[in-house]
Design a protein around this motif. Sequence first.
Motif, PDB file in Angstrom:
ATOM      1  N   ILE A 156       0.871  -1.191   0.000  1.00 40.35           N
ATOM      2  CA  ILE A 156       0.000   0.000   0.000  1.00 40.35           C
ATOM      3  C   ILE A 156       0.909   1.244   0.000  1.00 40.35           C
ATOM      4  N   PRO A 157       0.873   2.040  -1.096  1.00 41.67           N
ATOM      5  CA  PRO A 157       1.862   3.124  -1.261  1.00 41.67           C
ATOM      6  C   PRO A 157       1.905   4.136  -0.113  1.00 41.67           C
ATOM      7  N   SER A 158       0.760   4.423   0.523  1.00 41.82           N
ATOM      8  CA  SER A 158       0.767   5.421   1.606  1.00 41.82           C
ATOM      9  C   SER A 158       1.555   4.945   2.826  1.00 41.82           C
ATOM     10  N   SER A 159       1.942   3.663   2.850  1.00 38.52           N
ATOM     11  CA  SER A 159       2.733   3.136   3.969  1.00 38.52           C
ATOM     12  C   SER A 159       4.083   3.843   4.074  1.00 38.52           C
ATOM     13  N   THR A 160       4.623   4.292   2.956  1.00 36.53           N
ATOM     14  CA  THR A 160       5.952   4.908   2.960  1.00 36.53           C
ATOM     15  C   THR A 160       5.958   6.173   3.820  1.00 36.53           C
ATOM     16  N   GLU A 161       4.948   7.005   3.627  1.00 41.77           N
ATOM     17  CA  GLU A 161       4.851   8.237   4.426  1.00 41.77           C
ATOM     18  C   GLU A 161       4.591   7.894   5.891  1.00 41.77           C
ATOM     19  N   ARG A 162       3.812   6.855   6.140  1.00 45.91           N
ATOM     20  CA  ARG A 162       3.549   6.430   7.526  1.00 45.91           C
ATOM     21  C   ARG A 162       4.837   5.936   8.208  1.00 45.91           C
ATOM     22  N   LEU A 163       5.685   5.244   7.454  1.00 44.51           N
ATOM     23  CA  LEU A 163       6.972   4.813   8.012  1.00 44.51           C
ATOM     24  C   LEU A 163       7.805   6.030   8.407  1.00 44.51           C
ATOM     25  N   ARG A 164       7.837   7.031   7.521  1.00 45.99           N
ATOM     26  CA  ARG A 164       8.615   8.254   7.815  1.00 45.99           C
ATOM     27  C   ARG A 164       8.113   8.923   9.084  1.00 45.99           C
ATOM     28  N   ARG A 165       6.802   8.994   9.218  1.00 47.65           N
ATOM     29  CA  ARG A 165       6.220   9.650  10.405  1.00 47.65           C
ATOM     30  C   ARG A 165       6.535   8.866  11.670  1.00 47.65           C
ATOM     31  N   LEU A 166       6.469   7.549  11.570  1.00 44.01           N
ATOM     32  CA  LEU A 166       6.787   6.720  12.742  1.00 44.01           C
ATOM     33  C   LEU A 166       8.252   6.888  13.120  1.00 44.01           C
ATOM     34  N   ARG A 167       9.126   6.862  12.116  1.00 45.93           N
ATOM     35  CA  ARG A 167      10.565   6.984  12.424  1.00 45.93           C
ATOM     36  C   ARG A 167      10.852   8.303  13.140  1.00 45.93           C
ATOM     37  N   ALA A 168      10.161   9.359  12.715  1.00 40.84           N
ATOM     38  CA  ALA A 168      10.373  10.673  13.336  1.00 40.84           C
ATOM     39  C   ALA A 168       9.821  10.711  14.758  1.00 40.84           C
ATOM     40  N   MET A 169       8.787   9.932  15.007  1.00 39.86           N
ATOM     41  CA  MET A 169       8.105   9.944  16.302  1.00 39.86           C
ATOM     42  C   MET A 169       8.790   9.043  17.344  1.00 39.86           C
ATOM     43  N   LEU A 170       9.378   7.944  16.883  1.00 37.92           N
ATOM     44  CA  LEU A 170       9.889   6.925  17.812  1.00 37.92           C
ATOM     45  C   LEU A 170      11.290   7.242  18.335  1.00 37.92           C
ATOM     46  N   PRO A 171      11.569   6.855  19.579  1.00 37.34           N
ATOM     47  CA  PRO A 171      12.949   6.949  20.072  1.00 37.34           C
ATOM     48  C   PRO A 171      13.884   6.129  19.167  1.00 37.34           C
ATOM     49  N   ALA A 172      15.132   6.575  19.044  1.00 33.83           N
ATOM     50  CA  ALA A 172      16.085   5.935  18.119  1.00 33.83           C
ATOM     51  C   ALA A 172      16.293   4.456  18.420  1.00 33.83           C
ATOM     52  N   GLU A 173      16.169   4.071  19.698  1.00 31.48           N
ATOM     53  CA  GLU A 173      16.439   2.664  20.046  1.00 31.48           C
ATOM     54  C   GLU A 173      15.290   1.724  19.666  1.00 31.48           C
ATOM     55  N   VAL A 174      14.140   2.266  19.317  1.00 31.34           N
ATOM     56  CA  VAL A 174      13.021   1.410  18.903  1.00 31.34           C
ATOM     57  C   VAL A 174      13.193   1.016  17.434  1.00 31.34           C
ATOM     58  N   VAL A 175      13.204  -0.279  17.181  1.00 34.01           N
ATOM     59  CA  VAL A 175      13.384  -0.808  15.827  1.00 34.01           C
ATOM     60  C   VAL A 175      12.103  -0.589  15.018  1.00 34.01           C
ATOM     61  N   LEU A 176      12.238  -0.100  13.790  1.00 37.00           N
ATOM     62  CA  LEU A 176      11.074   0.085  12.918  1.00 37.00           C
ATOM     63  C   LEU A 176      11.030  -1.067  11.904  1.00 37.00           C
ATOM     64  N   GLU A 177       9.914  -1.792  11.941  1.00 38.27           N
ATOM     65  CA  GLU A 177       9.729  -2.972  11.081  1.00 38.27           C
ATOM     66  C   GLU A 177       8.579  -2.707  10.116  1.00 38.27           C
ATOM     67  N   VAL A 178       8.635  -3.312   8.940  1.00 42.47           N
ATOM     68  CA  VAL A 178       7.543  -3.180   7.968  1.00 42.47           C
ATOM     69  C   VAL A 178       7.172  -4.577   7.476  1.00 42.47           C
ATOM     70  N   ASP A 179       5.880  -4.777   7.213  1.00 38.18           N
ATOM     71  CA  ASP A 179       5.381  -6.113   6.867  1.00 38.18           C
ATOM     72  C   ASP A 179       4.289  -6.018   5.813  1.00 38.18           C
ATOM     73  N   GLY A 180       4.597  -6.583   4.635  1.00 38.05           N
ATOM     74  CA  GLY A 180       3.576  -6.719   3.613  1.00 38.05           C
ATOM     75  C   GLY A 180       3.950  -6.117   2.273  1.00 38.05           C
ATOM     76  N   GLY A 181       4.009  -6.962   1.261  1.00 35.93           N
ATOM     77  CA  GLY A 181       4.210  -6.484  -0.104  1.00 35.93           C
ATOM     78  C   GLY A 181       5.611  -5.989  -0.401  1.00 35.93           C
ATOM     79  N   VAL A 182       6.577  -6.393   0.431  1.00 34.86           N
ATOM     80  CA  VAL A 182       7.951  -5.943   0.152  1.00 34.86           C
ATOM     81  C   VAL A 182       8.648  -6.941  -0.773  1.00 34.86           C
ATOM     82  N   SER A 183       9.238  -6.386  -1.834  1.00 35.57           N
ATOM     83  CA  SER A 183       9.951  -7.189  -2.837  1.00 35.57           C
ATOM     84  C   SER A 183      11.111  -6.332  -3.335  1.00 35.57           C
ATOM     85  N   LEU A 184      11.805  -6.803  -4.348  1.00 41.30           N
ATOM     86  CA  LEU A 184      12.897  -5.998  -4.917  1.00 41.30           C
ATOM     87  C   LEU A 184      12.353  -4.682  -5.473  1.00 41.30           C
ATOM     88  N   ALA A 185      11.054  -4.670  -5.823  1.00 41.54           N
ATOM     89  CA  ALA A 185      10.457  -3.449  -6.389  1.00 41.54           C
ATOM     90  C   ALA A 185      10.149  -2.393  -5.332  1.00 41.54           C
TER      91      ALA A 185
END
Length: 221
Positions: A156-185
């Motif tokens: 889902i393309p809007s996930s990219t912006e959501r990842l950016r927002r989460l990374r900015a919000m979370l403490p650096a020590e919290v690992v950011l994981e993504v799940d679904g539809g990830v491929s070489l593309a």
Amino acid sequence: MTAIPRPEIAPSILSSDFARLGEQVTEVLDAGTRVIHVDVMDGHFVPPITIGPLIVDALRELVHARGAILDVHLMIERPERQVEAFAKAGADVITIHPESTPNIHYGLKLIRELGCKAGVVINPGTPVEAVEPVMEIVDLCLLMSVNPGWGGQKYIPSSTERLRRLRAMLPAEVVLEVDGGVSLATIDEVRAAGAELIVAGSAVFGADDAGDAYRALAARL
Ligand code: DX5
Ligand code: ZN
């Protein structure tokens, strides 16, 4: 376990051949992964029923002997009632959804008390702000980039912006994981947005050679 490996590709066994599960997990461990992603579904929170603590227990020796970890993603109602069984079965990371329980804070604290790393996971329809009340008590935050329940769906393309927002919000020590539809593309996009632990199911186990598919993704980390 000490730290969650990052960056890393976490092959999801949901797309593996369950008749030769040990062999398939060995293929990706040999290729170098240090995280195996396990999708637990109960037929309620999501329609399919998959696997439970028995399979986690069956894999624990194989995975831990290589210095790798089991990342257990609970897509089940009231996960706080089941985390102990998964911790005892050998889970290293347990992720739970706020959409599946009114007791997300309690559930995450319980996971840590059981000696595991705790992760909060949100669906595509959940505001990223849902993570805010628990971000001080988690080791990991998982963003679903498809609706949970099935492998092989489109990112889902809007996930990219959501990842950016989460990374900015979370403490650096919290690992950011993504799940679904990830491929070489799509992997370069999620990496650039800050994802560090990247789940790949069909892109690894749907390929002719799971080890080669893992290596091709890992080369992009
Ligand atoms: C979906 C699961 C995923 C799934 C991803 O509910 O949480 O972990 O295995 O599969 P792919 O990588 O094929 O989208
Ligand atoms: Zn998953």
